[in-house]
Design a protein around this motif. Structure first.
Motif, PDB file in Angstrom:
ATOM      1  N   GLU A   1       0.847  -1.227   0.112  1.00  0.00           N
ATOM      2  CA  GLU A   1       0.034  -0.042  -0.163  1.00  0.00           C
ATOM      3  C   GLU A   1       0.811   1.273  -0.074  1.00  0.00           C
ATOM      4  N   ALA A   2       1.886   1.332   1.076  1.00  0.00           N
ATOM      5  CA  ALA A   2       2.775   2.499   0.936  1.00  0.00           C
ATOM      6  C   ALA A   2       3.409   2.827  -0.424  1.00  0.00           C
ATOM      7  N   ALA A   3       4.168   1.613  -0.885  1.00  0.00           N
ATOM      8  CA  ALA A   3       4.734   1.756  -2.285  1.00  0.00           C
ATOM      9  C   ALA A   3       4.105   2.300  -3.354  1.00  0.00           C
ATOM     10  N   LEU A   4       2.978   2.040  -3.514  1.00  0.00           N
ATOM     11  CA  LEU A   4       1.836   2.398  -4.509  1.00  0.00           C
ATOM     12  C   LEU A   4       1.482   3.806  -4.196  1.00  0.00           C
ATOM     13  N   LYS A   5       1.250   4.285  -2.910  1.00  0.00           N
ATOM     14  CA  LYS A   5       0.970   5.614  -2.817  1.00  0.00           C
ATOM     15  C   LYS A   5       2.156   6.390  -3.060  1.00  0.00           C
ATOM     16  N   LEU A   6       3.391   5.947  -2.742  1.00  0.00           N
ATOM     17  CA  LEU A   6       4.504   6.789  -2.801  1.00  0.00           C
ATOM     18  C   LEU A   6       4.896   6.748  -4.340  1.00  0.00           C
ATOM     19  N   ALA A   7       4.492   5.915  -5.139  1.00  0.00           N
ATOM     20  CA  ALA A   7       4.883   5.830  -6.482  1.00  0.00           C
ATOM     21  C   ALA A   7       3.853   6.954  -7.236  1.00  0.00           C
ATOM     22  N   ARG A   8       2.770   7.072  -6.743  1.00  0.00           N
ATOM     23  CA  ARG A   8       1.620   7.820  -7.571  1.00  0.00           C
ATOM     24  C   ARG A   8       1.893   9.329  -6.908  1.00  0.00           C
ATOM     25  N   LYS A   9       2.192   9.427  -5.758  1.00  0.00           N
ATOM     26  CA  LYS A   9       2.814  10.604  -5.235  1.00  0.00           C
ATOM     27  C   LYS A   9       4.020  11.369  -6.008  1.00  0.00           C
ATOM     28  N   ALA A  10       5.030  10.443  -6.130  1.00  0.00           N
ATOM     29  CA  ALA A  10       6.389  10.882  -6.841  1.00  0.00           C
ATOM     30  C   ALA A  10       6.202  11.275  -8.194  1.00  0.00           C
ATOM     31  N   THR A  11       5.203  10.572  -8.805  1.00  0.00           N
ATOM     32  CA  THR A  11       5.101  10.852 -10.452  1.00  0.00           C
ATOM     33  C   THR A  11       3.887  11.596 -10.621  1.00  0.00           C
ATOM     34  N   ARG A  12       3.146  11.967  -9.842  1.00  0.00           N
ATOM     35  CA  ARG A  12       1.737  12.621 -10.095  1.00  0.00           C
ATOM     36  C   ARG A  12       1.133  11.905 -11.120  1.00  0.00           C
ATOM     37  N   ARG A  13       1.192  10.653 -11.094  1.00  0.00           N
ATOM     38  CA  ARG A  13       0.231   9.535 -12.091  1.00  0.00           C
ATOM     39  C   ARG A  13      -0.495   8.801 -11.318  1.00  0.00           C
ATOM     40  N   THR A  14      -1.341   7.970 -11.779  1.00  0.00           N
ATOM     41  CA  THR A  14      -1.964   7.230 -11.004  1.00  0.00           C
ATOM     42  C   THR A  14      -2.163   5.724 -11.755  1.00  0.00           C
ATOM     43  N   GLY A  15      -1.810   5.433 -12.620  1.00  0.00           N
ATOM     44  CA  GLY A  15      -1.849   3.957 -13.367  1.00  0.00           C
ATOM     45  C   GLY A  15      -0.645   3.238 -12.565  1.00  0.00           C
ATOM     46  N   VAL A  16      -1.203   1.873 -12.643  1.00  0.00           N
ATOM     47  CA  VAL A  16      -0.236   0.735 -12.377  1.00  0.00           C
ATOM     48  C   VAL A  16      -0.449  -0.233 -13.161  1.00  0.00           C
ATOM     49  N   VAL A  17       0.922  -1.088 -13.522  1.00  0.00           N
ATOM     50  CA  VAL A  17       0.703  -2.106 -14.252  1.00  0.00           C
ATOM     51  C   VAL A  17       1.244  -3.101 -13.323  1.00  0.00           C
ATOM     52  N   SER A  18       0.545  -4.222 -13.330  1.00  0.00           N
ATOM     53  CA  SER A  18       0.815  -5.577 -12.497  1.00  0.00           C
ATOM     54  C   SER A  18       0.655  -6.677 -13.451  1.00  0.00           C
ATOM     55  N   PHE A  19       0.711  -7.878 -12.854  1.00  0.00           N
ATOM     56  CA  PHE A  19       1.000  -9.009 -14.109  1.00  0.00           C
ATOM     57  C   PHE A  19       0.039 -10.111 -13.447  1.00  0.00           C
ATOM     58  N   MET A  20      -0.433 -11.107 -14.576  1.00  0.00           N
ATOM     59  CA  MET A  20      -1.222 -12.113 -14.356  1.00  0.00           C
ATOM     60  C   MET A  20      -0.519 -12.980 -13.373  1.00  0.00           C
ATOM     61  N   GLY A  21      -1.167 -13.619 -12.327  1.00  0.00           N
ATOM     62  CA  GLY A  21      -0.504 -14.486 -11.516  1.00  0.00           C
ATOM     63  C   GLY A  21       0.118 -13.937 -10.386  1.00  0.00           C
ATOM     64  N   GLY A  22       0.003 -12.449 -10.250  1.00  0.00           N
ATOM     65  CA  GLY A  22       0.716 -11.823  -9.265  1.00  0.00           C
ATOM     66  C   GLY A  22      -0.113 -11.855  -7.548  1.00  0.00           C
ATOM     67  N   PHE A  23       0.514 -12.068  -6.886  1.00  0.00           N
ATOM     68  CA  PHE A  23      -0.246 -11.662  -5.854  1.00  0.00           C
ATOM     69  C   PHE A  23       0.487 -10.593  -4.795  1.00  0.00           C
ATOM     70  N   HIS A  24      -0.061  -9.684  -4.164  1.00  0.00           N
ATOM     71  CA  HIS A  24       0.538  -8.689  -3.570  1.00  0.00           C
ATOM     72  C   HIS A  24      -0.272  -8.382  -2.145  1.00  0.00           C
ATOM     73  N   GLY A  25      -1.261  -9.066  -1.877  1.00  0.00           N
ATOM     74  CA  GLY A  25      -2.050  -8.791  -0.558  1.00  0.00           C
ATOM     75  C   GLY A  25      -3.545  -8.512  -0.965  1.00  0.00           C
ATOM     76  N   VAL A  26      -4.358  -8.135   0.299  1.00  0.00           N
ATOM     77  CA  VAL A  26      -5.802  -8.214  -0.012  1.00  0.00           C
ATOM     78  C   VAL A  26      -6.367  -7.032   0.838  1.00  0.00           C
ATOM     79  N   THR A  27      -5.675  -6.123   1.210  1.00  0.00           N
ATOM     80  CA  THR A  27      -6.410  -4.661   1.330  1.00  0.00           C
ATOM     81  C   THR A  27      -6.512  -4.111   0.267  1.00  0.00           C
ATOM     82  N   LEU A  28      -7.277  -2.920   0.247  1.00  0.00           N
ATOM     83  CA  LEU A  28      -7.790  -2.267  -0.987  1.00  0.00           C
ATOM     84  C   LEU A  28      -6.727  -2.056  -2.118  1.00  0.00           C
TER      85      LEU A  28
END
Length: 423
Positions: free
Chosen positions: A120-147
């Motif tokens: 969660e923190a990593a995604l928030k920080l990437a969005r804040k640093a770049t001022r962009r919102t999109g994220v690319v992930s991969f099929m089969g990926g597991f990163h957690g189950v919070t929002l």
């Protein structure tokens, strides 16, 4: 009868969300190294290892003693994000034993107590640093189950349609897995280059170098280098989720080191504390560390006992030369597991270091039966991957050769018996 009555409390009081106890309904009481003991003292070889949270085994004596001494000395236990001696000593050990030797320069962000908090923190920080919102992930990926982490997790069983997810996530095929015919790096580059693709420049790409929950698919070093190069050219933040396969499970401390790349952001948790205590952190390229004070917070980001355990774990890893042990153990596991499936021509063995998967998708229901049979014979393993058809093995990194051999022997026997019964 007494055992049945005592087990009723779990059924009566514990939430239906429990999972591991459903395929392993045993009340464990004691643990040592790579062994678990139930309340009657019966031992089980543990190839689950806390889902990768126990790289150094249960109750590692070296780590336990340092934690016990810390408690005996009446040291601080809860510290929010205050400066403490335990935190300083961990940061010094991380710098001297991990970051320095690998020539990595990261700021360390302590977040919540578990892996999904780091994502969660990593995604928030990437969005804040770049001022962009999109994220690319991969099929089969597991990163957690919070929002936020659920939004980049592809596993359908977690993604109930009633759970809202953060928009702007695009899933691409992983290098290995399904479908194998797609060059996802070339496809992503095409999306970025084509001004009619309808695809906006993302803030981040998040990747596991080895997909654990996805079925033990190992990305090649060349694929990871191409991904790093693409992110560099388009100034996309590359986030490496090293929560399950970091802390030495693939050999080096970080799983991405075998590819010679440097992610912009790294998430760590699970085995970080060395002993199963909650601890997670985000490693951040210094120029991306654009948080305002307190902008991302958490009451339990200062787990002092976990800091003590994490420092001891780094010391233990170096003293025991676990990187060399992992290499030797990996060779043995590959040999023994290959022999275990030798009579199943359509079974596939995948893995690296001390994470291995036996894919039995061509043999319906066999993986489930094998896991149950192995448990009855004294071995704890779990399933993962599509249709839960992959038997996943995560032994402690320092498990003795004889224990690894015993576990593989039990698994081989279970596979032979269940495969024969299915004919």
């Amino acid at each position: 009868m007494e055992r049945n009555r005592s087990a009723e409390i779990f059924e009566r009081r514990e939430s239906a969300v429990r999972s591991y106890s459903r395929f392993c309904p045993i009340e464990f009481d004691r643990a040592e190294g790579a062994l678990l003991f139930d309340r009657d003292g019966i031992s089980y070889v543990d190839f689950l290892a806390g889902a990768g949270a126990l790289n150094y085994g249960h109750n590692n004596p070296y780590i336990i003693e340092r934690i016990a001494q810390y408690l005996r000395d009446g040291r601080i236990l809860h510290g929010l994000d205050l400066f403490t001696t335990a935190k300083r000593e961990f940061l010094e050990a991380l710098e001297e034993r991990v970051l320095g030797p690998a020539s990595l320069d990261y700021r360390v962000q302590f977040c919540g107590p578990t892996g999904t908090n780091a994502v969660e923190a990593a995604l928030k920080l990437a969005r804040k640093a770049t001022r962009r919102t999109g994220v690319v992930s991969f099929m089969g990926g597991f990163h957690g189950v919070t929002l936020g982490s659920l939004s980049v997790t592809s596993v359908r069983s977690f993604r109930d349609e009633i759970f809202p997810r953060v928009p702007g996530v695009t899933f691409l095929p992983f290098e290995k897995g399904f479908p194998e015919s797609v060059d996802s790096i070339a496809y992503l580059e095409a999306l970025l280059e084509d001004d009619h693709s309808g695809f906006d420049l993302p803030a981040a790409v998040i990747v596991e170098t080895v997909q654990g929950e996805g079925g033990v698919y190992v990305a090649s070093a060349s694929w990871l280098r191409r991904l790093r190069d693409l992110c560099d050219r388009y100034e996309i933040v590359l986030v490496c989720d090293d929560i399950q396969v970091g802390c030495g499970r693939t050999g080096p401390f970080f799983s991405f080191e075998r590819a010679g790349i440097r992610p912009d952001v790294v998430t760590l948790s699970k085995s970080l504390s060395g002993i199963g205590l909650p601890l997670s952190l985000v490693l951040v390229r210094p120029d991306l560390d654009c948080w305002d004070p307190g902008e991302h917070s958490g009451t339990f980001r200062g787990n002092q006992l976990a800091f003590v355990g994490a420092k001891a774990a780094l010391e233990y890893r170096d003293a025991e030369d676990l990187a060399t042990q992992v290499h030797a153990n990996a060779s043995n596991l590959e040999k023994w597991l290959s022999e275990a499936i030798s009579e199943l021509p359509e079974a596939e063995l995948r893995g690296v270091g001390m994470i291995w998967g036996i894919d039995l998708v061509k043999y319906p229901d066999l993986a489930e039966r094998v896991v149950a049979a192995a448990l009855g014979k004294g071995l704890l393993v779990e399933r993962s991957g599509r249709s839960q058809s992959v038997i996943k093995l995560l032994p402690p990194l320092d498990a003795p050769r004889e224990i690894l051999a015993k576990g593989c022997s039990i698994l081989a026997e279970a596979i032979r018996e269940e495969a024969k019964a299915a004919v």
